[in-house]
Design an enzyme around this catalytic site. Sequence first.
Site, PDB file in Angstrom:
ATOM      1  N   ASP A   1       1.219  -1.602  -0.446  1.00 47.46           N
ATOM      2  CA  ASP A   1      -0.092  -0.280  -0.059  1.00 47.46           C
ATOM      3  C   ASP A   1       0.921   1.290  -0.283  1.00 47.46           C
ATOM      4  O   ASP A   1       1.443   1.053   0.890  1.00 47.46           O
ATOM      5  CB  ASP A   1      -0.818   0.544   1.292  1.00 47.46           C
ATOM      6  CG  ASP A   1      -2.131   1.158   1.318  1.00 47.46           C
ATOM      7  OD1 ASP A   1      -2.682   1.637   0.355  1.00 47.46           O
ATOM      8  OD2 ASP A   1      -2.248   1.619   2.560  1.00 47.46           O
TER       9      ASP A   1
ATOM     10  N   ASP B   1       3.163   5.101  -5.737  1.00 49.25           N
ATOM     11  CA  ASP B   1       2.690   6.645  -5.834  1.00 49.25           C
ATOM     12  C   ASP B   1       2.717   7.463  -5.460  1.00 49.25           C
ATOM     13  O   ASP B   1       3.516   7.488  -5.243  1.00 49.25           O
ATOM     14  CB  ASP B   1       1.772   6.408  -4.024  1.00 49.25           C
ATOM     15  CG  ASP B   1       1.163   7.287  -3.728  1.00 49.25           C
ATOM     16  OD1 ASP B   1       0.852   8.137  -4.435  1.00 49.25           O
ATOM     17  OD2 ASP B   1       0.233   7.968  -2.562  1.00 49.25           O
TER      18      ASP B   1
ATOM     19  N   GLU C   1      -1.293   5.958  -8.821  1.00 56.73           N
ATOM     20  CA  GLU C   1      -2.443   7.172  -8.224  1.00 56.73           C
ATOM     21  C   GLU C   1      -2.316   8.214  -9.120  1.00 56.73           C
ATOM     22  O   GLU C   1      -0.849   8.591  -9.221  1.00 56.73           O
ATOM     23  CB  GLU C   1      -2.028   7.293  -6.995  1.00 56.73           C
ATOM     24  CG  GLU C   1      -3.192   8.255  -6.319  1.00 56.73           C
ATOM     25  CD  GLU C   1      -2.849   8.501  -4.407  1.00 56.73           C
ATOM     26  OE1 GLU C   1      -2.555   7.388  -3.960  1.00 56.73           O
ATOM     27  OE2 GLU C   1      -3.963   9.084  -3.918  1.00 56.73           O
TER      28      GLU C   1
ATOM     29  N   HIS D   1      -7.953   9.942   3.563  1.00 54.67           N
ATOM     30  CA  HIS D   1      -7.317   9.729   4.927  1.00 54.67           C
ATOM     31  C   HIS D   1      -7.834   9.424   6.104  1.00 54.67           C
ATOM     32  O   HIS D   1      -7.771  10.724   6.160  1.00 54.67           O
ATOM     33  CB  HIS D   1      -6.355   9.225   4.434  1.00 54.67           C
ATOM     34  CG  HIS D   1      -5.450   8.249   3.733  1.00 54.67           C
ATOM     35  ND1 HIS D   1      -5.119   8.815   2.243  1.00 54.67           N
ATOM     36  CD2 HIS D   1      -5.393   6.517   3.336  1.00 54.67           C
ATOM     37  CE1 HIS D   1      -4.471   8.032   0.944  1.00 54.67           C
ATOM     38  NE2 HIS D   1      -5.160   6.640   1.620  1.00 54.67           N
TER      39      HIS D   1
ATOM     40  N   HIS E   1      -9.433   4.973  -2.105  1.00 54.52           N
ATOM     41  CA  HIS E   1      -8.339   4.793  -0.965  1.00 54.52           C
ATOM     42  C   HIS E   1      -9.496   5.619  -0.148  1.00 54.52           C
ATOM     43  O   HIS E   1     -10.141   5.954  -0.565  1.00 54.52           O
ATOM     44  CB  HIS E   1      -7.092   5.193  -0.972  1.00 54.52           C
ATOM     45  CG  HIS E   1      -6.682   4.250  -1.509  1.00 54.52           C
ATOM     46  ND1 HIS E   1      -4.695   4.725  -1.400  1.00 54.52           N
ATOM     47  CD2 HIS E   1      -5.897   4.026  -2.650  1.00 54.52           C
ATOM     48  CE1 HIS E   1      -4.012   3.909  -1.952  1.00 54.52           C
ATOM     49  NE2 HIS E   1      -4.745   3.234  -2.829  1.00 54.52           N
TER      50      HIS E   1
ATOM     51  N   ALA F   1     -11.685   5.115   2.083  1.00 54.37           N
ATOM     52  CA  ALA F   1     -13.045   4.562   2.327  1.00 54.37           C
ATOM     53  C   ALA F   1     -13.272   3.586   3.157  1.00 54.37           C
ATOM     54  O   ALA F   1     -14.623   3.380   3.633  1.00 54.37           O
ATOM     55  CB  ALA F   1     -13.184   3.511   0.897  1.00 54.37           C
TER      56      ALA F   1
ATOM     57  N   ASP G   1      -8.412   0.809   6.483  1.00 54.24           N
ATOM     58  CA  ASP G   1      -7.465   0.744   7.652  1.00 54.24           C
ATOM     59  C   ASP G   1      -8.084   1.258   9.021  1.00 54.24           C
ATOM     60  O   ASP G   1      -8.574   0.888   9.952  1.00 54.24           O
ATOM     61  CB  ASP G   1      -6.492   1.452   6.749  1.00 54.24           C
ATOM     62  CG  ASP G   1      -5.671   1.043   8.096  1.00 54.24           C
ATOM     63  OD1 ASP G   1      -5.331   0.234   8.669  1.00 54.24           O
ATOM     64  OD2 ASP G   1      -4.754   1.529   8.392  1.00 54.24           O
ATOM     65  N   SER G   2      -8.097   2.187   8.765  1.00 56.79           N
ATOM     66  CA  SER G   2      -9.190   2.993   9.738  1.00 56.79           C
ATOM     67  C   SER G   2     -10.603   2.674  10.599  1.00 56.79           C
ATOM     68  O   SER G   2     -10.181   2.528  11.848  1.00 56.79           O
ATOM     69  CB  SER G   2      -9.430   4.670   9.737  1.00 56.79           C
ATOM     70  OG  SER G   2      -8.446   5.228   8.726  1.00 56.79           O
TER      71      SER G   2
HETATM   72  P1  13P Z   1      -9.086   4.784   5.244  1.00 63.16           P
HETATM   73  O1  13P Z   1      -8.548   5.942   5.911  1.00 63.16           O
HETATM   74  O2  13P Z   1     -10.363   5.620   4.995  1.00 63.16           O
HETATM   75  O3  13P Z   1      -9.892   3.753   6.452  1.00 63.16           O
HETATM   76  O4  13P Z   1      -8.426   4.423   4.368  1.00 63.16           O
HETATM   77  C1  13P Z   1      -7.544   3.529   4.351  1.00 63.16           C
HETATM   78  C2  13P Z   1      -6.264   3.663   2.739  1.00 63.16           C
HETATM   79  O5  13P Z   1      -6.041   4.409   2.087  1.00 63.16           O
HETATM   80  C3  13P Z   1      -5.087   2.349   3.068  1.00 63.16           C
HETATM   81  O6  13P Z   1      -4.167   2.908   1.370  1.00 63.16           O
HETATM   82  O1  G3H Z   2      -3.433   5.142   4.115  1.00 62.99           O
HETATM   83  C1  G3H Z   2      -2.910   4.274   4.820  1.00 62.99           C
HETATM   84  C2  G3H Z   2      -2.937   3.025   5.854  1.00 62.99           C
HETATM   85  O2  G3H Z   2      -3.772   4.019   6.340  1.00 62.99           O
HETATM   86  C3  G3H Z   2      -1.854   3.055   6.063  1.00 62.99           C
HETATM   87  O3  G3H Z   2      -1.080   3.954   7.045  1.00 62.99           O
HETATM   88  O4  G3H Z   2       1.361   4.332   7.052  1.00 62.99           O
HETATM   89  O5  G3H Z   2       0.726   4.118   8.726  1.00 62.99           O
HETATM   90  O6  G3H Z   2       0.430   2.619   8.011  1.00 62.99           O
HETATM   91  P1  G3H Z   2       0.445   3.750   7.419  1.00 62.99           P
HETATM   92 ZN    ZN Z   3      -4.229   5.137   0.721  1.00 63.89          ZN
END
Ligand code: 13P
Ligand code: G3H
Ligand code: ZN
Length: 312
Positions: free
Chosen positions: A82, A104, A134, A180, A213, A215, A258-259
Site C-alpha cells: 500500500d 504512489d 495513483e 484518509h 482509498h 474509504a 484501514d481506519s
Molecule cells: P481509511 O483511512 O479511510 O481507512 O483509508 C485507508 C487507505 O486508503 C489505505 O491505503
Molecule cells: O493509507 C494509509 C494506511 O492507512 C496505512 O497507514 O502508513 O500508518 O500504516 P500507515
Molecule cells: Zn490509501
Amino acid sequence: MALVTTKKMFEDAYKGGYAIGAFNVNNMEIIQGIVGAAKNLKAPVILQCSKGARDYAGLKYIVKMVEAAVEESGVPIALHLDHGPDFETCKQCIDGGFTSVMIDGSSLPYEENIALTKKVVEYAHAHGCVVEGELGTLAGVEDDVVVEEGNESYTRPEEVEDFVNRTGVDSLAIAIGTSHGAYKFKPGQKPQLRFDILEEVGKRLPGFPIVLHGASSVMPEYVQMINEHGGSMPDAIGIPEDMLRKASSMAVCKINVDSDLRLALTASIRKHFDENPGHFDPRQYLKPARAAIQDVVEHKMKNVLGCEGKAE
Ligand code: 13P
Ligand code: G3H
Ligand code: ZN
C-alpha cells in the site's frame, strides 16, 4: 492455493458490479481477523501492507503470516504493497513475494509520476506482479482548504486515459472525494463523492479497475465505544456506506479500509480493560480484538463491497 494477483479478482468484480476489500495488516491478529471473515463468507480478499507496517512487523513476518493465512483459508488472497513511496520499496516487495504493489507518485509532477510508475510496471510485470498507480490527490479536510481549491485535486478523467495508456498500470487510485484517516469531514459537512468523474472514467476506459482509498465509514459504534471506555475522540464522519456500494457497482473494483479496523481493534481493547482491569494476559484482550476485526470485515463484505460468495 497460492497467493494470487488481483487480475482475475478485478475482472470478475468489474463484470459482477462489486468490489474487493483491501484491508491494511500490521500483525497476526489483524491478518487472522480479516482472513477469518473472508473464509466465512467465501470472499476473495486483498491484504495490504504499508511501508510503515513493513517497518513495524518486518517484510518476512508479513509474507510468512500471509502465506499461512492462504493455506488455512482456501480463498483467493492477494498480498499488496500500500502506498509504495519509491521504486526500491516496490522492488523489495516484489522480490519478497508480494503479488501486487502500489507506486504512489501522486505528489509528483504528472510526467514524473508517469516515468516512475512505468519503471515499476516494467519490473513488476517481468516478475508476475501487478501494479496500482495513483493520480490526483485525495480531497483533504484541512481547515484552510476551501471547496473550490479542493476541486483542483480531483482526478481528471482525460488524464486517467493518458496515464493508463502510457504506464501500462493494472489499476489506478483516483481522487473523487474520499480522504484518509478518521476525520474526513467536519461536523455538519455533507460527504459527497464525484460519481460524474467515475462515470466518465468508466466510459473512457471500459473494464479498467479503479481503486478507492480513504474509504472507511468511520463506524460510529466504535467511536462511541472508544469514548464510553475512557477515550476522547471528537465526532467523526466517514464515507457513507451507500455511496461506497454505488461506487462498487461502477468502475471501482478495490476499496481500501484501514481506519475502521483501527477503531474496532482499539474500541475492543479499551472495553476489555475497562471491564477487566486486572487482566494482563495478551490473549485475553487480543482474542476479542481479533473478533472485532472479523466483525467489521464481514460487515463490509456483506453491506459495502458485495463480494460475499464470490470465491466459490
Ligand atoms: P481509511 O483511512 O479511510 O481507512 O483509508 C485507508 C487507505 O486508503 C489505505 O491505503
Ligand atoms: O493509507 C494509509 C494506511 O492507512 C496505512 O497507514 O502508513 O500508518 O500504516 P500507515
Ligand atoms: Zn490509501
